[in-house]
Design an enzyme around this catalytic site. Structure first.
Site, PDB file in Angstrom:
ATOM      1  N   HIS A 188       0.855  -1.187   0.000  1.00 23.63           N
ATOM      2  CA  HIS A 188       0.000   0.000   0.000  1.00 23.63           C
ATOM      3  C   HIS A 188       0.891   1.237   0.000  1.00 23.63           C
ATOM      4  CE1 HIS A 188       0.763  -0.886   4.252  1.00 23.63           C
ATOM      5  NE2 HIS A 188       0.555   0.405   4.519  1.00 23.63           N
ATOM      6  N   HIS A 208       0.939   5.365   1.039  1.00 23.47           N
ATOM      7  CA  HIS A 208       0.314   6.462   1.771  1.00 23.47           C
ATOM      8  C   HIS A 208       0.451   7.729   0.930  1.00 23.47           C
ATOM      9  CE1 HIS A 208       0.142   4.444   5.771  1.00 23.47           C
ATOM     10  NE2 HIS A 208       1.147   3.743   5.252  1.00 23.47           N
TER      11      HIS A 208
END
Length: 136
Positions: free
Chosen positions: A99, A101
């Site tokens: 992932h 940010h």
């Protein structure tokens, strides 16, 4: 993966505050945000880190993060953006599903992604260059 929280979030099994979604990714607001507008770019397929992702999908992730960052700058009025992606525990990764940010930054806010600046060690740099040349 059945027990992966981010697989469930990315694939809509668990409800999220979704900013954007396409066939490969879901962009959701972070449940513990660093700032207003902090989102996560999460692939729908499970990859523990960037090293497990197909190169084409990794490229799509960075392209999407850039688009999301531009939109967040416009709609939040932030003064800067961090795009952060950690790989493995020693690099700060705590959820082992790739992932990214995307974190809006505001004047006067707390600084992030900073480190004390050291001095380069030319001998170590030369050693890394020599070893890495074989890998490319």
């Amino acid at each position: 993966m059945e027990d992966c929280i981010f697989c469930k979030l990315a694939n809509g099994i668990w409800e999220t505050n979704t900013l954007y979604e396409n066939q490969d990714f879901r962009v959701i607001f972070d449940a513990s945000p660093a700032t207003v507008g902090h989102v996560l770019v999460i692939p729908k397929g499970h990859y523990a880190n960037v090293f497990e992702m197909p190169e084409e999908l990794a490229g799509k992730a960075y392209i999407l993060a850039k688009k999301v960052a531009k939109v967040l700058m416009e709609v939040t009025g932030c003064d800067g953006i961090n795009i952060v992606q950690n790989n493995n525990e020693e690099a700060g990764q705590t959820v082992f599903h790739f992932h990214m940010h995307v974190i809006p930054r505001y004047k006067g806010g707390e600084k992030m992604v900073i480190w004390p600046q050291g001095e380069p060690d030319q001998e170590k740099i030369d050693d890394i260059i020599a070893k890495a040349k074989e890998k490319f």
